[in-house]
Design a protein around this motif. Structure first.
Motif, mmCIF file in Angstrom:
data_model
loop_
_atom_site.group_PDB
_atom_site.id
_atom_site.type_symbol
_atom_site.label_atom_id
_atom_site.label_comp_id
_atom_site.label_asym_id
_atom_site.label_seq_id
_atom_site.Cartn_x
_atom_site.Cartn_y
_atom_site.Cartn_z
ATOM 1 N N ARG A 162 0.814 -1.258 -0.181
ATOM 2 C CA ARG A 162 -0.102 -0.030 0.187
ATOM 3 C C ARG A 162 0.770 1.189 0.127
ATOM 4 O O ARG A 162 0.181 2.312 -0.182
ATOM 5 N N GLN A 163 2.140 1.260 0.308
ATOM 6 C CA GLN A 163 3.081 2.344 0.529
ATOM 7 C C GLN A 163 4.026 2.507 -0.834
ATOM 8 O O GLN A 163 4.613 3.397 -0.999
ATOM 9 N N THR A 164 3.917 1.286 -1.671
ATOM 10 C CA THR A 164 4.764 1.443 -2.661
ATOM 11 C C THR A 164 4.323 1.623 -4.219
ATOM 12 O O THR A 164 3.129 1.396 -4.318
ATOM 13 N N ALA A 165 5.178 1.974 -5.055
ATOM 14 C CA ALA A 165 4.601 2.381 -6.388
ATOM 15 C C ALA A 165 4.154 1.037 -6.987
ATOM 16 O O ALA A 165 3.231 1.036 -7.984
ATOM 17 N N THR A 166 4.967 -0.054 -6.593
ATOM 18 C CA THR A 166 4.411 -1.408 -7.251
ATOM 19 C C THR A 166 4.390 -2.380 -6.079
ATOM 20 O O THR A 166 5.180 -2.416 -5.186
ATOM 21 N N PRO A 167 3.597 -3.511 -6.248
ATOM 22 C CA PRO A 167 3.491 -4.595 -4.949
ATOM 23 C C PRO A 167 4.724 -5.201 -4.809
ATOM 24 O O PRO A 167 5.745 -5.592 -5.585
ATOM 25 N N LEU A 168 4.853 -5.666 -3.663
ATOM 26 C CA LEU A 168 6.113 -6.523 -3.179
ATOM 27 C C LEU A 168 5.938 -7.867 -3.588
ATOM 28 O O LEU A 168 4.831 -8.452 -3.618
ATOM 29 N N GLY A 169 7.098 -8.667 -3.694
ATOM 30 C CA GLY A 169 7.117 -9.961 -3.930
ATOM 31 C C GLY A 169 7.550 -10.675 -2.529
ATOM 32 O O GLY A 169 8.021 -9.871 -1.721
ATOM 33 N N LEU A 170 7.504 -12.018 -2.514
ATOM 34 C CA LEU A 170 7.913 -12.606 -1.084
ATOM 35 C C LEU A 170 8.883 -13.733 -1.436
ATOM 36 O O LEU A 170 8.532 -14.626 -2.460
ATOM 37 N N VAL A 171 10.001 -13.813 -0.684
ATOM 38 C CA VAL A 171 11.004 -15.113 -0.710
ATOM 39 C C VAL A 171 10.683 -15.531 0.694
ATOM 40 O O VAL A 171 10.875 -14.942 1.740
ATOM 41 N N THR A 172 10.048 -16.992 0.879
ATOM 42 C CA THR A 172 9.716 -17.339 2.185
ATOM 43 C C THR A 172 10.847 -18.213 2.859
ATOM 44 O O THR A 172 11.910 -18.364 2.210
ATOM 45 N N HIS A 173 10.599 -18.353 4.011
ATOM 46 C CA HIS A 173 11.575 -19.193 4.886
ATOM 47 C C HIS A 173 11.725 -20.525 4.207
ATOM 48 O O HIS A 173 13.226 -20.812 4.168
ATOM 49 N N LEU A 174 11.174 -21.002 3.427
ATOM 50 C CA LEU A 174 11.283 -22.162 2.939
ATOM 51 C C LEU A 174 12.272 -22.247 1.512
ATOM 52 O O LEU A 174 13.144 -23.010 1.292
ATOM 53 N N ASP A 175 12.030 -21.047 0.865
ATOM 54 C CA ASP A 175 12.849 -20.731 -0.283
ATOM 55 C C ASP A 175 14.371 -20.400 0.320
ATOM 56 O O ASP A 175 15.257 -20.683 -0.208
ATOM 57 N N LEU A 176 14.374 -19.731 1.647
ATOM 58 C CA LEU A 176 15.801 -19.328 2.164
ATOM 59 C C LEU A 176 16.623 -20.546 2.884
ATOM 60 O O LEU A 176 17.855 -20.345 3.101
ATOM 61 N N LEU A 177 16.205 -21.590 2.635
ATOM 62 C CA LEU A 177 16.872 -22.592 3.184
ATOM 63 C C LEU A 177 17.864 -23.146 2.121
ATOM 64 O O LEU A 177 18.797 -23.867 2.514
ATOM 65 N N ASP A 178 17.682 -22.663 0.815
ATOM 66 C CA ASP A 178 18.828 -23.212 -0.125
ATOM 67 C C ASP A 178 19.121 -22.049 -0.921
ATOM 68 O O ASP A 178 18.229 -21.406 -1.622
#
Length: 419
Positions: A162-178
């Motif tokens: 809601r604060q940014t010009a474009t929506p955020l994406g997400l890198v989750t905990h499971l993605d960050l394992l590797d």
């Protein structure tokens, strides 16, 4: 040598806190409360912090301050730049975290801008994009009593978008394992058009992988763990040239502007051993309340005492009903800043301050342009001293952090550090 890393903090306490981690590691890290002072600095420090007051200021005003600070960091030659927010990413739906990220994206063209909130060390985490405080969704935790930024939506991807010009994406905990999975996920989000990406911060492993991803970025928007971890990596092997700091001599005072259960418990513990004056914001105008506080303090200077605008939940609601949510907060800050000026004129040289916005008001009112932080110790970070012929020592703390007896122990640590 140009600094490897420049940090712009959205409040004073957060800037000091991260600096204390670098000083603990033997990395010199001056903190500038005045952007012009940073621009004029002649420093050999590998890391510098500009501590601003952009968390709650109107968006356009905040953007102007951010631009000036980034100009100063660029002029110093900082290789990597971080915009530092607090662990719970305190903000409103208008900003100012999103606008800061958009400015970084435009200035450096380094996409995506990585976001990271939370602080697992203090049980503030982000999992599957949702913010948790003390094991509870932030909107169900004590954070819901925050008088200005209660954070009603725990979904940070949705809230920050809601604060940014474009929506955020997400890198989750499971993605960050590797690492390969994390980089592939990040690349897919960029390909999908995301200019900003939030990284989960569920535990120390997420911080470590986020640091790996951030090492090849020009800029980040993050809370303490990633800001600190990245700085330790960038500053490794560089110490700086300044001598170790020493605390100032002189009388001490505790000033409390923060509200909520944590602040109340800390003030109660202090009040059990030392006198505390509690100011009611509705009991008089600004000048009258300031005068009341200074009159009360006159005979107590030389022994520890406290002055606070902290109120219980009913008191906070009454003040907000009469003055507005932000109006009540700003009045409290102005009163305590004027009190600090009066106490300084009477010889007080040691200030223990509870509350990020309150800390900013007091330090600004005292005309302190820069400080040298102390290494993080048993009571955490936030200790610093101004330099020059008439030094002033501070312990500036966030209202939501610290043990119950932290105010008492802070005075002891400042006394020990002055010897």
């Amino acid at each position: 040598m140009s600094p490897a890393y420049g940090i712009l903090s959205d409040d004073f306490t957060g800037g000091l806190l991260v600096a204390s981690y670098f000083e603990e590691a033997g990395i010199e890290c001056p903190v500038f409360f005045d952007t012009d002072a940073a621009g004029e600095a002649d420093t050999e420090a590998p890391i510098v912090v500009i501590a601003a007051r952009t968390r709650l200021t109107p968006v356009e005003e905040a953007k102007a301050e951010i631009a000036r600070a980034l100009d100063a960091l660029d002029a110093l030659g900082c290789g990597t730049v971080a915009y530092k927010a607090c662990a719970s990413f305190d903000s409103t739906e208008e900003g100012n975290i999103g606008p800061a990220a958009d400015m970084l994206a435009e200035r450096y063209g380094d996409l995506p801008v990585l976001f990271s909130a939370g602080f697992p060390e203090f049980r503030c985490t982000v999992h599957q994009g949702h913010l948790f405080y003390q094991g509870m969704l932030v909107n169900e935790s004590v954070k819901r009593f925050d008088p200005v930024t209660p954070m009603p939506d725990p979904n940070l991807v949705r809230f920050l978008s809601r604060q940014t010009a474009t929506p955020l994406g997400l890198v989750t905990h499971l993605d960050l394992l590797d690492e390969t999975t994390a980089r592939d996920t990040l690349a897919a989000l960029v390909k999908a058009g995301h200019r900003h990406v939030l990284l989960d911060c569920s535990d120390a492993g997420d911080v470590e992988m986020s640091t790996t991803l951030a090492l090849d970025r020009r800029c980040i928007v993050a809370s303490d763990p990633l800001v600190i971890s990245l700085g330790l990596a960038l500053g490794r092997g560089h110490a700086g040239t300044a001598a170790a700091p020493r605390h100032a001599q002189g009388p001490a005072v505790v000033l409390g502007g923060s509200v909520g259960p944590v602040a109340e418990a800390q003030l109660a513990a202090f009040e059990a051993k030392h006198p505390v004056l509690r100011l009611d914001l509705l009991a008089g105008d600004e000048a009258a309340l300031t005068g009341q506080a200074l009159d009360w303090a006159t005979d107590r200077i030389g022994t520890p005492f406290g002055i606070t605008t902290c109120a219980d939940e009913s008191g906070v609601k009454a003040a907000q009903a009469a003055l507005g949510r932000l109006g009540a907060a700003r009045l409290a800050e102005r009163i305590l800043a004027r009190v600090a000026q009066g106490l300084h004129a009477s010889g007080v040289r040691r200030f223990v301050v509870a509350g990020g916005e309150t800390s900013g008001s007091i330090v600004t009112a005292l005309g302190i342009r820069s400080v040298r932080p102390f290494p993080r110790g048993p009571n955490g970070g936030g200790f610093c001293v101004s330099e020059g012929p008439d030094p002033v020592s501070f312990f500036l703390k966030s209202g939501k952090l610290g043990a119950t007896d932290v105010l008492l122990r802070a005075l002891e640590e400042i006394e020990e550090g002055s010897r």
